[in-house]
Design a protein around this motif. Structure first.
Motif, mmCIF file in Angstrom:
data_model
loop_
_atom_site.group_PDB
_atom_site.id
_atom_site.type_symbol
_atom_site.label_atom_id
_atom_site.label_comp_id
_atom_site.label_asym_id
_atom_site.label_seq_id
_atom_site.Cartn_x
_atom_site.Cartn_y
_atom_site.Cartn_z
ATOM 1 N N UNK A 109 0.807 -1.217 0.000
ATOM 2 C CA UNK A 109 0.000 0.000 0.000
ATOM 3 C C UNK A 109 0.841 1.269 0.000
ATOM 4 N N UNK A 110 1.863 1.313 0.849
ATOM 5 C CA UNK A 110 2.706 2.508 0.907
ATOM 6 C C UNK A 110 2.040 3.649 1.651
ATOM 7 N N UNK A 111 2.749 4.767 1.829
ATOM 8 C CA UNK A 111 2.255 5.879 2.651
ATOM 9 C C UNK A 111 1.111 6.664 2.019
ATOM 10 N N UNK A 112 0.856 6.478 0.708
ATOM 11 C CA UNK A 112 -0.200 7.247 0.040
ATOM 12 C C UNK A 112 -1.565 6.578 0.147
ATOM 13 N N UNK A 113 -1.670 5.514 0.898
ATOM 14 C CA UNK A 113 -2.932 4.790 1.017
ATOM 15 C C UNK A 113 -3.960 5.613 1.786
ATOM 16 N N UNK A 114 -5.218 5.202 1.679
ATOM 17 C CA UNK A 114 -6.295 5.856 2.412
ATOM 18 C C UNK A 114 -6.090 5.658 3.915
ATOM 19 N N UNK A 115 -6.628 6.570 4.742
ATOM 20 C CA UNK A 115 -6.423 6.449 6.194
ATOM 21 C C UNK A 115 -6.816 5.090 6.759
ATOM 22 N N UNK A 116 -7.954 4.532 6.306
ATOM 23 C CA UNK A 116 -8.366 3.231 6.847
ATOM 24 C C UNK A 116 -7.407 2.131 6.427
ATOM 25 N N UNK A 117 -6.812 2.269 5.234
ATOM 26 C CA UNK A 117 -5.826 1.280 4.794
ATOM 27 C C UNK A 117 -4.547 1.381 5.606
ATOM 28 N N UNK A 118 -4.167 2.603 5.977
ATOM 29 C CA UNK A 118 -2.976 2.781 6.801
ATOM 30 C C UNK A 118 -3.154 2.140 8.171
ATOM 31 N N UNK A 119 -4.368 2.197 8.702
ATOM 32 C CA UNK A 119 -4.622 1.576 9.999
ATOM 33 C C UNK A 119 -4.583 0.057 9.877
ATOM 34 N N UNK A 120 -5.268 -0.487 8.886
ATOM 35 C CA UNK A 120 -5.340 -1.948 8.765
ATOM 36 C C UNK A 120 -4.015 -2.580 8.361
ATOM 37 N N UNK A 121 -3.113 -1.798 7.771
ATOM 38 C CA UNK A 121 -1.812 -2.341 7.366
ATOM 39 C C UNK A 121 -0.686 -1.899 8.292
ATOM 40 N N UNK A 122 -1.018 -1.218 9.368
ATOM 41 C CA UNK A 122 0.017 -0.677 10.255
ATOM 42 C C UNK A 122 0.786 -1.787 10.967
ATOM 43 N N UNK A 123 2.120 -1.672 11.029
ATOM 44 C CA UNK A 123 2.906 -2.638 11.815
ATOM 45 C C UNK A 123 2.563 -2.625 13.294
ATOM 46 N N UNK A 124 1.893 -1.585 13.768
ATOM 47 C CA UNK A 124 1.483 -1.571 15.166
ATOM 48 C C UNK A 124 0.538 -2.724 15.484
ATOM 49 N N UNK A 125 -0.164 -3.239 14.461
ATOM 50 C CA UNK A 125 -1.025 -4.406 14.663
ATOM 51 C C UNK A 125 -0.218 -5.593 15.162
ATOM 52 N N UNK A 126 1.054 -5.643 14.772
ATOM 53 C CA UNK A 126 1.909 -6.745 15.216
ATOM 54 C C UNK A 126 2.065 -6.761 16.729
ATOM 55 N N UNK A 127 1.936 -5.590 17.362
ATOM 56 C CA UNK A 127 2.045 -5.539 18.823
ATOM 57 C C UNK A 127 0.832 -6.194 19.468
ATOM 58 N N UNK A 128 -0.356 -5.956 18.930
ATOM 59 C CA UNK A 128 -1.543 -6.663 19.417
ATOM 60 C C UNK A 128 -1.374 -8.170 19.241
ATOM 61 N N UNK A 129 -0.901 -8.555 18.070
ATOM 62 C CA UNK A 129 -0.749 -9.984 17.775
ATOM 63 C C UNK A 129 0.264 -10.616 18.714
ATOM 64 N N UNK A 130 1.377 -9.921 18.976
ATOM 65 C CA UNK A 130 2.380 -10.437 19.903
ATOM 66 C C UNK A 130 1.779 -10.632 21.285
ATOM 67 N N UNK A 131 1.002 -9.645 21.747
ATOM 68 C CA UNK A 131 0.352 -9.790 23.045
ATOM 69 C C UNK A 131 -0.651 -10.926 23.059
ATOM 70 N N UNK A 132 -1.376 -11.098 21.950
ATOM 71 C CA UNK A 132 -2.344 -12.188 21.863
ATOM 72 C C UNK A 132 -1.649 -13.549 21.954
ATOM 73 N N UNK A 133 -0.511 -13.676 21.305
ATOM 74 C CA UNK A 133 0.243 -14.934 21.376
ATOM 75 C C UNK A 133 0.786 -15.174 22.785
ATOM 76 N N UNK A 134 1.204 -14.101 23.458
ATOM 77 C CA UNK A 134 1.616 -14.238 24.857
ATOM 78 C C UNK A 134 0.445 -14.753 25.687
ATOM 79 N N UNK A 135 -0.757 -14.233 25.412
ATOM 80 C CA UNK A 135 -1.934 -14.693 26.129
ATOM 81 C C UNK A 135 -2.227 -16.169 25.923
ATOM 82 N N UNK A 136 -1.822 -16.703 24.782
ATOM 83 C CA UNK A 136 -2.056 -18.123 24.494
ATOM 84 C C UNK A 136 -0.994 -19.036 25.099
ATOM 85 N N UNK A 137 0.249 -18.543 25.204
ATOM 86 C CA UNK A 137 1.357 -19.449 25.513
ATOM 87 C C UNK A 137 2.134 -19.115 26.779
ATOM 88 N N UNK A 138 1.710 -18.117 27.559
ATOM 89 C CA UNK A 138 2.528 -17.706 28.701
ATOM 90 C C UNK A 138 2.741 -18.837 29.708
#
Length: 358
Positions: free
Chosen positions: A178-207
């Protein structure tokens, strides 16, 4: 302490909220101080408390959703509860911003007055920050809740780790495509910050699979990694890190810190400082309200003329920090808790009448 109660998570929420408070306090101190600011340079990146919040959110979501997968009914209930947890208090503080824009425009941030009020209330992504600026993180939160609700509705719990990993891969691919010129909603759905939620979710499964003897070393590694990123960025005098760098430099250490502390808590049942736990309880109120307190305190500080010496700066920082914590506690007690109790009361009444089957 129930199986789903983690005091260490509350303590980490307190630390995350206080980091964000200090980040904004550092900006105001630099703006209004007539002497050398006291808050150290590395606090320019203390908004990394948000990254810790995201990891904790992922952890909490998979913890509370355990045993409820494969049910659209459970998914709807999950989403309603998360919306009720986040939106009413956010709407209230957003309404304060709207009122300031109408009644005292000079006290509101004029750079956001062209934003859509409706989009800000709905947490819909826009090209700028929402009217309540800290609400940008809630936009990411709501996206995560929506995806989690989809998994709860249609997925088997045994597939959840693979779905989370697949989501991470899709996020990385979308970020590249997508790159930086994407629509605002696309920037949110493709943001690497989502990886932080996913990392926490995996911790919740395997701690629970982490050996108890490794809990504190893993937590220490996470804390050292988090602090090292702060120090490196401060030493380089770098600009605000990109979302990808945040996910790597702050999100990964935050996941390790969370993993180690929750495992350590279950293994040794430590007694954590009550004050820290209370701030953790009120962390959402503190997060939403502190921007008003800091802004008002900074303006009063400048007008007072007590901003020309080091001790005066120190007094401003201390009193403002205490005022933020106090305002967060008051908001939690008088606003946030009653709202959550109202939700619980409605659920109990619905169950009693047979409307909702738990």
């Amino acid at each position: 302490m129930t199986s789903r109660t983690f005091h260490s998570v509350q303590a980490l929420r307190a630390i995350a909220a206080l980091l964000v408070v200090v980040f904004h306090l550092q900006i105001v101190e630099q703006k209004y101080s007539a002497t050398t600011p006291l808050i150290p340079t590395l606090m320019r990146y203390a908004d990394s408390g948000v990254d810790l919040f995201f990891v904790l959110s992922g952890f909490v979501m998979t913890t509370i959703a355990a045993g409820s997968y494969g049910s659209p009914h459970n998914a709807g209930r999950f989403l309603l509860r998360r919306c009720w947890r986040v939106l009413p208090l956010y709407w209230l503080y957003t309404s304060v911003v709207v009122a300031l824009m109408l009644l005292a425009p000079g006290m509101a941030n004029s750079s956001y007055q062209d934003q859509s009020i409706v989009a800000s209330y709905l947490l819909w992504p826009q090209s700028q920050l929402p009217l309540l600026t800290v609400g940008w993180t809630l936009i990411h939160e709501m996206f995560f809740y929506l995806v989690m609700a989809g998994m709860i509705a249609f997925a088997r719990e045994s597939l959840l780790p693979w779905l989370l990993l697949g989501w991470a891969v899709l996020t990385l691919c979308a970020q590249q495509l997508l790159g930086p010129a994407a629509a605002p909603w696309q920037l949110v759905t493709s943001s690497p910050l989502t990886l932080e939620f996913i990392a926490g979710a995996l911790v919740g499964l395997y701690w629970q699979r982490l050996p108890a003897g490794l809990a504190l070393p893993v937590a220490g590694l996470g804390a050292a990694g988090f602090l090292s990123t702060l120090l490196i960025l401060a030493g380089l005098d770098a600009a605000a890190p990109s979302a990808a760098l945040r996910a790597l430099g702050f999100g990964l250490p935050a996941a390790l810190l969370t993993l180690g502390l929750v495992r350590w808590e279950r293994a040794s049942a430590p007694v954590l400082p009550p004050a820290l736990l209370r701030i953790g309880d009120s962390s959402y109120s503190l997060y939403l309200s502190h921007v008003f307190v800091i802004s008002a305190a900074g303006r009063l500080w400048q007008k007072s003329g007590w901003n020309s010496t080091t001790w005066q700066s120190g007094l401003f920082v201390l009193l403002t920090l205490l005022a933020c914590v106090g305002a967060g506690l008051v908001s939690w007690r008088l606003l946030e808790q009653p709202l959550q109790k109202l939700s619980s009361l409605r659920r109990r009444r619905a169950q009693a009448s047979g409307i909702v089957a738990e």
